[in-house]
Design a protein around this motif. Structure first.
Motif, PDB file in Angstrom:
ATOM      1  N   UNK A   1      49.635   8.726  -3.380  1.00 47.57           N
ATOM      2  CA  UNK A   1      49.340   7.289  -3.316  1.00 47.57           C
ATOM      3  C   UNK A   1      50.648   6.506  -3.397  1.00 47.57           C
ATOM      4  N   UNK A   2      50.890   5.601  -2.475  1.00 52.83           N
ATOM      5  CA  UNK A   2      52.138   4.829  -2.473  1.00 52.83           C
ATOM      6  C   UNK A   2      52.313   3.962  -3.723  1.00 52.83           C
ATOM      7  N   UNK A   3      51.211   3.604  -4.389  1.00 52.26           N
ATOM      8  CA  UNK A   3      51.301   2.768  -5.586  1.00 52.26           C
ATOM      9  C   UNK A   3      52.108   3.417  -6.690  1.00 52.26           C
ATOM     10  N   UNK A   4      52.033   4.741  -6.782  1.00 48.50           N
ATOM     11  CA  UNK A   4      52.775   5.454  -7.810  1.00 48.50           C
ATOM     12  C   UNK A   4      54.272   5.332  -7.565  1.00 48.50           C
TER      13      UNK A   4
ATOM     14  N   UNK B   1      43.337  -3.483  -7.455  1.00 49.91           N
ATOM     15  CA  UNK B   1      43.030  -3.365  -6.031  1.00 49.91           C
ATOM     16  C   UNK B   1      41.601  -2.847  -5.923  1.00 49.91           C
ATOM     17  N   UNK B   2      40.778  -3.561  -5.203  1.00 48.69           N
ATOM     18  CA  UNK B   2      39.391  -3.151  -4.996  1.00 48.69           C
ATOM     19  C   UNK B   2      39.266  -2.575  -3.596  1.00 48.69           C
ATOM     20  N   UNK B   3      38.891  -1.300  -3.519  1.00 47.70           N
ATOM     21  CA  UNK B   3      38.750  -0.667  -2.219  1.00 47.70           C
ATOM     22  C   UNK B   3      37.494  -1.199  -1.545  1.00 47.70           C
ATOM     23  N   UNK B   4      37.653  -1.739  -0.334  1.00 51.19           N
ATOM     24  CA  UNK B   4      36.521  -2.325   0.383  1.00 51.19           C
ATOM     25  C   UNK B   4      36.115  -1.517   1.607  1.00 51.19           C
ATOM     26  N   UNK B   5      36.845  -0.424   1.868  1.00 50.15           N
ATOM     27  CA  UNK B   5      36.544   0.408   3.035  1.00 50.15           C
ATOM     28  C   UNK B   5      37.563   0.197   4.138  1.00 50.15           C
ATOM     29  N   UNK B   6      37.569   1.118   5.081  1.00 48.69           N
ATOM     30  CA  UNK B   6      38.481   1.046   6.228  1.00 48.69           C
ATOM     31  C   UNK B   6      39.949   0.923   5.809  1.00 48.69           C
ATOM     32  N   UNK B   7      40.290   1.529   4.657  1.00 47.36           N
ATOM     33  CA  UNK B   7      41.657   1.488   4.127  1.00 47.36           C
ATOM     34  C   UNK B   7      42.123   0.058   3.850  1.00 47.36           C
ATOM     35  N   UNK B   8      41.217  -0.789   3.383  1.00 49.98           N
ATOM     36  CA  UNK B   8      41.514  -2.188   3.056  1.00 49.98           C
ATOM     37  C   UNK B   8      41.165  -2.455   1.593  1.00 49.98           C
ATOM     38  N   UNK B   9      41.859  -3.447   1.008  1.00 50.69           N
ATOM     39  CA  UNK B   9      41.702  -3.762  -0.408  1.00 50.69           C
ATOM     40  C   UNK B   9      41.650  -5.261  -0.639  1.00 50.69           C
ATOM     41  N   UNK B  10      40.941  -5.658  -1.709  1.00 52.99           N
ATOM     42  CA  UNK B  10      41.026  -7.004  -2.263  1.00 52.99           C
ATOM     43  C   UNK B  10      41.942  -6.905  -3.477  1.00 52.99           C
TER      44      UNK B  10
ATOM     45  N   UNK C   1      43.404  -6.608   2.599  1.00 48.98           N
ATOM     46  CA  UNK C   1      44.795  -6.243   2.871  1.00 48.98           C
ATOM     47  C   UNK C   1      44.936  -4.739   3.030  1.00 48.98           C
ATOM     48  N   UNK C   2      45.903  -4.325   3.814  1.00 53.92           N
ATOM     49  CA  UNK C   2      46.294  -2.920   3.883  1.00 53.92           C
ATOM     50  C   UNK C   2      47.080  -2.589   2.618  1.00 53.92           C
ATOM     51  N   UNK C   3      47.152  -1.300   2.281  1.00 55.46           N
ATOM     52  CA  UNK C   3      47.842  -0.894   1.056  1.00 55.46           C
ATOM     53  C   UNK C   3      49.300  -1.357   1.045  1.00 55.46           C
ATOM     54  N   UNK C   4      49.959  -1.318   2.168  1.00 54.52           N
ATOM     55  CA  UNK C   4      51.357  -1.742   2.239  1.00 54.52           C
ATOM     56  C   UNK C   4      51.502  -3.220   1.857  1.00 54.52           C
ATOM     57  N   UNK C   5      50.575  -4.059   2.320  1.00 52.62           N
ATOM     58  CA  UNK C   5      50.598  -5.478   1.984  1.00 52.62           C
ATOM     59  C   UNK C   5      50.345  -5.693   0.490  1.00 52.62           C
ATOM     60  N   UNK C   6      49.465  -4.893  -0.077  1.00 57.45           N
ATOM     61  CA  UNK C   6      49.176  -4.980  -1.510  1.00 57.45           C
ATOM     62  C   UNK C   6      50.414  -4.650  -2.337  1.00 57.45           C
ATOM     63  N   UNK C   7      51.117  -3.613  -1.942  1.00 53.25           N
ATOM     64  CA  UNK C   7      52.289  -3.189  -2.704  1.00 53.25           C
ATOM     65  C   UNK C   7      53.412  -4.216  -2.619  1.00 53.25           C
ATOM     66  N   UNK C   8      53.537  -4.886  -1.491  1.00 56.76           N
ATOM     67  CA  UNK C   8      54.516  -5.970  -1.383  1.00 56.76           C
ATOM     68  C   UNK C   8      54.138  -7.089  -2.349  1.00 56.76           C
ATOM     69  N   UNK C   9      52.867  -7.445  -2.398  1.00 57.99           N
ATOM     70  CA  UNK C   9      52.419  -8.499  -3.310  1.00 57.99           C
ATOM     71  C   UNK C   9      52.650  -8.107  -4.768  1.00 57.99           C
ATOM     72  N   UNK C  10      52.397  -6.868  -5.125  1.00 58.01           N
ATOM     73  CA  UNK C  10      52.614  -6.393  -6.504  1.00 58.01           C
ATOM     74  C   UNK C  10      54.072  -6.579  -6.906  1.00 58.01           C
TER      75      UNK C  10
END
Length: 110
Positions: free
Chosen positions: A1-4, A67-76, A93-102
């Motif tokens: 997982x990229x979040x780690x 991050x709430x998984x909403x399906x299709x590799x997208x998150x709230x 958002x895609x995971x990459x966009x989430x990590x930028x926001x974090x």
């Protein structure tokens, strides 16, 4: 997982603190930052050390981003408000966009 990877390379170096010197004010400080899944939520958590000798617990956990998984590799994305309520800021958002926001948006700081 990229979040780690974001936790290890960005968040830990920025937010983990050294214990205060014995003669300084004994305030809570971040001792660790980690992630965990629970159901369809992926949390960013901080482990706070409570150095006071009369503390009821030596550590406590505070979730600061979700991050709430909403399906299709997208998150709230939500942050924990000071009232204990999760507030959704970004949707779909895609995971990459989430990590930028974090890493860049101060709402998601521990």
């Amino acid at each position: 997982m990229p979040g780690i990877a974001v936790v290890e390379t960005v968040l830990k170096p920025k937010y983990i603190q050294s214990p205060p010197a014995p003669d300084q004010f004994q305030h809570n400080y971040i001792a660790d930052i980690y992630t965990k899944w629970y159901r369809h939520y992926f949390y960013f958590c901080a482990k706070y050390c409570v150095p006071h000798p009369d503390a009821m617990v030596p550590f406590f956990e505070a979730k600061f981003s979700r991050l709430e998984y909403t399906g299709r590799e997208r998150f709230n994305m939500s942050y924990m408000r000071h009232t204990g309520e999760w507030v959704n800021i970004y949707s779909d958002l895609a995971i990459e966009e989430c990590l930028v926001a974090i890493t860049e948006d101060s709402l998601f700081e521990p």
